[in-house]
Design an enzyme around this catalytic site. Structure first.
Site, PDB file in Angstrom:
ATOM      1  N   HIS A 113      54.104  43.023  53.063  1.00 20.24           N
ATOM      2  CA  HIS A 113      54.047  41.980  53.633  1.00 20.24           C
ATOM      3  C   HIS A 113      52.696  41.397  54.272  1.00 20.24           C
ATOM      4  O   HIS A 113      52.265  40.696  55.101  1.00 20.24           O
ATOM      5  CB  HIS A 113      54.984  41.092  54.525  1.00 20.24           C
ATOM      6  CG  HIS A 113      56.311  41.365  54.276  1.00 20.24           C
ATOM      7  ND1 HIS A 113      57.070  40.341  53.666  1.00 20.24           N
ATOM      8  CD2 HIS A 113      57.099  42.471  54.027  1.00 20.24           C
ATOM      9  CE1 HIS A 113      58.451  40.476  53.449  1.00 20.24           C
ATOM     10  NE2 HIS A 113      58.344  41.862  53.405  1.00 20.24           N
ATOM     11  N   ASN A 185      63.878  37.019  54.311  1.00 20.32           N
ATOM     12  CA  ASN A 185      63.343  36.803  52.890  1.00 20.32           C
ATOM     13  C   ASN A 185      63.835  35.516  52.164  1.00 20.32           C
ATOM     14  O   ASN A 185      64.643  34.901  52.560  1.00 20.32           O
ATOM     15  CB  ASN A 185      63.538  38.012  52.095  1.00 20.32           C
ATOM     16  CG  ASN A 185      62.656  39.305  52.466  1.00 20.32           C
ATOM     17  OD1 ASN A 185      61.494  39.086  53.074  1.00 20.32           O
ATOM     18  ND2 ASN A 185      62.966  40.248  52.002  1.00 20.32           N
ATOM     19  N   HIS A 377      59.729  41.249  64.705  1.00 16.22           N
ATOM     20  CA  HIS A 377      60.869  42.556  64.862  1.00 16.22           C
ATOM     21  C   HIS A 377      62.227  42.151  64.891  1.00 16.22           C
ATOM     22  O   HIS A 377      62.628  40.861  65.696  1.00 16.22           O
ATOM     23  CB  HIS A 377      60.320  43.333  66.089  1.00 16.22           C
ATOM     24  CG  HIS A 377      61.052  44.334  66.431  1.00 16.22           C
ATOM     25  ND1 HIS A 377      61.753  45.273  65.610  1.00 16.22           N
ATOM     26  CD2 HIS A 377      61.570  44.966  67.557  1.00 16.22           C
ATOM     27  CE1 HIS A 377      62.573  46.172  65.940  1.00 16.22           C
ATOM     28  NE2 HIS A 377      62.371  46.132  67.194  1.00 16.22           N
TER      29      HIS A 377
HETATM   30  C1  HEM Z   1      66.662  42.649  54.522  1.00 12.19           C
HETATM   31  C2  HEM Z   1      65.652  43.585  54.383  1.00 12.19           C
HETATM   32  C3  HEM Z   1      64.246  43.333  54.878  1.00 12.19           C
HETATM   33  C4  HEM Z   1      63.522  41.972  54.899  1.00 12.19           C
HETATM   34  C5  HEM Z   1      64.287  40.609  55.051  1.00 12.19           C
HETATM   35  C6  HEM Z   1      62.302  42.266  55.466  1.00 12.19           C
HETATM   36  C7  HEM Z   1      61.296  41.275  55.950  1.00 12.19           C
HETATM   37  C8  HEM Z   1      60.283  41.445  56.366  1.00 12.19           C
HETATM   38  C9  HEM Z   1      58.989  40.271  56.647  1.00 12.19           C
HETATM   39  C10 HEM Z   1      59.569  38.653  56.291  1.00 12.19           C
HETATM   40  C11 HEM Z   1      58.195  40.842  57.114  1.00 12.19           C
HETATM   41  C12 HEM Z   1      56.682  40.245  57.363  1.00 12.19           C
HETATM   42  C13 HEM Z   1      56.741  39.945  58.740  1.00 12.19           C
HETATM   43  C14 HEM Z   1      55.365  39.171  59.183  1.00 12.19           C
HETATM   44  O1  HEM Z   1      55.468  37.889  58.475  1.00 12.19           O
HETATM   45  O2  HEM Z   1      54.556  39.597  59.686  1.00 12.19           O
HETATM   46  C15 HEM Z   1      58.233  42.430  56.934  1.00 12.19           C
HETATM   47  C16 HEM Z   1      57.192  43.051  57.321  1.00 12.19           C
HETATM   48  C17 HEM Z   1      57.586  44.512  57.617  1.00 12.19           C
HETATM   49  N1  HEM Z   1      58.792  45.258  57.182  1.00 12.19           N
HETATM   50 FE1  HEM Z   1      60.484  44.407  56.409  1.00 12.19          FE
HETATM   51  N2  HEM Z   1      61.961  43.586  55.610  1.00 12.19           N
HETATM   52  C18 HEM Z   1      63.075  44.342  55.113  1.00 12.19           C
HETATM   53  C19 HEM Z   1      63.420  45.615  55.279  1.00 12.19           C
HETATM   54  C20 HEM Z   1      62.558  46.460  55.762  1.00 12.19           C
HETATM   55  C21 HEM Z   1      62.919  47.920  56.018  1.00 12.19           C
HETATM   56  C22 HEM Z   1      64.097  48.391  55.569  1.00 12.19           C
HETATM   57  C23 HEM Z   1      61.793  48.248  56.527  1.00 12.19           C
HETATM   58  C24 HEM Z   1      61.605  49.803  57.205  1.00 12.19           C
HETATM   59  C25 HEM Z   1      62.766  50.572  57.548  1.00 12.19           C
HETATM   60  C26 HEM Z   1      60.815  47.391  56.847  1.00 12.19           C
HETATM   61  C27 HEM Z   1      59.706  47.341  57.486  1.00 12.19           C
HETATM   62  C28 HEM Z   1      58.837  46.580  57.497  1.00 12.19           C
HETATM   63  C29 HEM Z   1      57.297  46.789  57.958  1.00 12.19           C
HETATM   64  C30 HEM Z   1      56.771  48.234  58.472  1.00 12.19           C
HETATM   65  C31 HEM Z   1      56.729  45.339  58.273  1.00 12.19           C
HETATM   66  C32 HEM Z   1      55.174  45.265  58.478  1.00 12.19           C
HETATM   67  C33 HEM Z   1      55.268  44.622  59.839  1.00 12.19           C
HETATM   68  C34 HEM Z   1      54.123  44.438  60.619  1.00 12.19           C
HETATM   69  O3  HEM Z   1      53.034  45.156  60.111  1.00 12.19           O
HETATM   70  O4  HEM Z   1      53.934  43.682  61.295  1.00 12.19           O
HETATM   71  N3  HEM Z   1      61.463  46.081  56.269  1.00 12.19           N
HETATM   72  N4  HEM Z   1      59.545  42.748  56.524  1.00 12.19           N
END
Ligand code: HEM
Length: 715
Positions: A113, A185, A377
């Protein structure tokens, strides 16, 4: 053309609050304020208290250039040297400060993202959720400030907006009880059922590690290698291959919390829910050719659209809704496992009940400080909202803070202005890099007597967050999932059967493109095996495009009831903020009436003429059909000279992409020259611009002229 020159700021996109002079300014003055459409984070203290300071208090101030420590400078164009032709002196603090700071301007981009755009807004609660949750911000009439960041998943920060990908939809609610982040999402299911697979799916989907290509897209071998072996990804992949993977606008996307959450009422009663964001403008997508053109012509297509719409006062809105389910022991609803994030509950089985309205009404005033530094978060919860045992969600509860410690340089990122809660903070977390709070007292530990035993823990009556004491299933320690998680195809089939004909054509074309871009035949063949388990027609169409035999299914195909809510076709939507191009091939023509009529319908008129001039917003050199939802052709080029090829491209693409077209004052000839059939669906011809516009507006309500697609398969 209108003779009136638009005022500064009338057309969105002005870089600053006032227009610049042609000559370099000679008088110092205070920095300009933000533009009227922009807002900065609230000026609460690092510990969440209102400071009353104006936003300008955290912006730069004063008329003269200074060092970071406030000393005025008299020259920033020359290094301090031993003579005009001599070596640069090490003692030049200003040079070293300026270069050193510049050298460290970048921070790591998000691991996923990375590319996003964001806006400030407000969430107003209807109060309809108050009976199932004690969350104070969901009580009737409560208005909560929010910051929303939309993103693509795969591409790096500088990648294009319109790639085929899932979109993030992350909302930070600054509630009186602390921050609640709904990190969702635009697709209601996920690739994997367990967070432990997240590095696998992301490694497969990101650019390949040897050449680091392709950027921001799934059309490559490693992605398809993974999702065809790991078939629980089938449903999410199908959403990606559908029109949902290429939204027309961030304003026209649905959003989903994906996981099942647990809401807790004032008495401790619990209800399972899935969160949905429903855009007031309806769900609308690009066609694939538009997405590709936009990636080259305007890689910032979505970012610009969001910012321009907010600047123009067309504030995008979404209703937040919940599907509710009884919190039963098995956490199933009508045979659907609510803990499996690869499954939806069709809206026809559990209607989405509206609980509040989100309005995005201001653009950020600084991209880095706000959009880049915001840290969402899943674990940021408030009393009344709790998590479930969804194994994907559970892993996320660990991952976000962990990654943000690296990305934002230490553990104090909650103190960055955009992340600060609007509720008082009294934690015992201390010190660390970039600490900006000045804590008092000597006893950041409990129990203590030196600080009077403070801080005290709160009881439920004092607004404490108390995890819902739901029973934990009696079981053995295993690395396993429930048997219901083994069904990877039935809901993909449900989705396919719910699509209209043009939507199915788009899906088949997307698979044909993506698998066609894979190098390895084995991966294409495996892709077809997966498709055979979704639908025979889909599999055969893609197989034909790939020049491979269509395999037989390996599972019994389900026979689900289609869910009309999944299709984008068949409903009508408001016209607010839609963009109508008024094409004026004859430079002298007055289109003021047509322009005003578009404005009166709350749409945005952009006049397109051969070259720039008063009242012209786009020229043949800068206009492409992707930008417009409809075109009005106010005549045809006169004379015997061949029609400008760029004009033919503009009109021809609008026709091919299923856009409403209205021609008047001889505009029919231009349509014909561009290869558009005037008898085709959604092509209107008339005597006046306003008359034609009425019919065009009706067509715009359904977003596109869907009937025209079958004439142009593959678009
Ligand atoms: C339903 C499943 C998931 C959705 C809807 C989702 C959604 C998102 C969204 C919207 C962001 C962007 C946030 C922003 O705008 O800063 C993001 C970032 C991220 N997601 Fe997820 N994600 C999902 C699953 C996961 C899983 C399973 C993991 C890890 C175990 C993960 C790890 C991360 C990480 C590491 C970031 C970057 C956050 C940052 O650097 O601030 N995501 N996710």
């Amino acid at each position: 053309m209108t003779s009136k020159e638009p005022q500064h700021g009338e057309i969105p996109g002005a870089p600053a609050a006032v227009p610049p002079p042609v000559d370099e300014p000679t008088e110092p003055r205070e920095p300009l304020p933000p533009k009227p459409d922009q807002r900065a984070p609230e000026t609460v203290s690092p510990t969440g208290q209102a400071t009353g300071a104006p936003p300008a208090a955290v912006a730069q101030s004063g008329a003269y250039l200074t060092t970071a420590h406030g000393t005025r400078l008299h020259d920033t164009d020359h290094s301090l040297k031993a003579g005009p032709r001599g070596p640069v002196l090490l003692q030049d603090h200003h040079l070293r400060e300026k270069i050193t700071h510049f050298d460290h301007e970048r921070i790591p981009e998000r691991v996923v993202h990375a590319r996003g755009s964001a806006a400030h807004g407000v969430f107003e609660s209807y109060g309809t959720a108050a009976r199932i949750t004690r969350a104070a911000f969901l009580a009737e009439g409560v208005r909560t400030p929010v910051f929303v960041r939309f993103s693509t998943v795969l591409g790096s920060r500088g990648s294009a907006d319109t790639v085929r990908d899932t979109r993030g939809f992350a909302t930070k609610f600054y509630t009186d009880e602390g921050v609640f982040d709904l990190v969702g999402n635009n697709i209601p299911v996920f690739f994997i059922q367990d967070a432990i697979k997240f590095p696998d799916v992301v490694h497969a989907a990101k650019p390949q590690p040897d050449r680091e290509i392709p950027q921001a897209q799934s059309a490559h071998d490693t992605f398809w290698d993974f999702v065809t072996l790991h078939t629980e990804a089938t449903f999410h992949t199908l959403w990606n291959m559908s029109d949902r993977g290429i939204p027309r606008s961030l304003r026209m996307m649905e959003g989903f919390g994906v996981h099942t959450f647990r809401l807790v009422d004032a008495e401790g009663g619990t209800t399972l829910v899935k969160f949905h964001w429903k855009p007031k403008l309806g769900v609308h997508s690009l066609v694939w050719e538009e997405a590709q053109i936009a990636a080259g012509v305007d890689p910032d297509f979505h970012r610009r659209d969001l910012a321009d719409a907010i600047e123009a006062g067309a504030h995008p809105q979404w209703e937040l809704g919940v599907q509710t389910f009884p919190d039963t022991e098995d956490q199933m609803f009508q045979g659907i496992d609510l803990l499996d994030p690869t499954k939806i509950v069709p809206e026809e089985l559990a209607p989405v009940q509206p609980i509040g309205l989100l309005t995005l009404d201001a653009n950020p005033s600084n991209f880095f400080a706000e959009t880049e530094q915001v840290a969402f978060h899943v674990g940021h919860l408030v009393p009344g909202i709790d998590v479930t045992n969804d194994a994907l969600m559970q892993g996320r509860l660990f991952s976000y803070v962990d990654t943000q410690i690296t990305r934002l340089g230490g553990p104090n990122f909650p103190q960055l202005p955009i992340n600060r809660t609007h509720a008082p903070v009294n934690d015992m977390l201390r010190d660390g890099m970039h600490q900006t709070a000045v804590h008092r007292g000597v006893a950041p530990y409990r129990p203590n007597s030196l600080d009077g035993g403070c801080p005290f823990v709160a009881g439920a009556g004092d607004g404490a967050y108390i995890e819902s004491p739901v029973p934990v299933p009696e079981s053995r320690k295993v690395r396993d999932a429930a048997a219901s998680f083994d069904d990877h195809f039935s809901q993909a089939r449900l989705f396919w059967l719910s699509m209209s004909e043009p939507e199915r054509e788009h899906i088949a074309a997307a698979y044909s493109f993506e698998l066609g871009k894979c190098y390895e035949k084995a991966i294409k063949e495996r892709g077809l095996r997966v498709l055979a388990n979704i639908d025979g027609e889909l599999c055969r169409t893609v197989a034909e495009a790939l020049g491979l035999p269509a395999p037989e299914p390996t599972v019994e195909l389900a026979d689900p009831q289609p869910s009309p809510a999944l299709s984008q076709v068949g409903r009508t939507w408001p016209l607010d903020g839609r963009i109508v191009g008024i094409v004026v091939p004859d430079a002298g023509k007055d289109v003021a009436d047509a322009r005003q009529a578009v404005l009166d319908m709350d749409m945005v008129p952009l006049v397109v003429a051969p070259t720039g001039g008063d009242g012209v917003q786009r020229t043949y050199a800068t206009a492409r059909s992707i930008e417009f939802d409809a075109l009005l052709l106010a005549g045809s080029p006169s004379g015997d000279a061949p029609v400008d090829a760029r004009l033919l491209t503009l009109v021809g693409e609008a026709y091919r992409h299923g856009k409403a077209l209205g021609a008047y004052d001889g505009g029919d000839a231009l349509l014909a020259a561009a290869g558009a059939q005037t008898s085709s669906a959604g092509v209107i011809s008339g005597d006046s611009g306003t008359g034609v516009l009425g019919q065009v507006a009706e067509l715009l309500g359904s977003h596109r002229v869907w009937d025209r697609f079958s004439a142009h398969p593959g678009v």
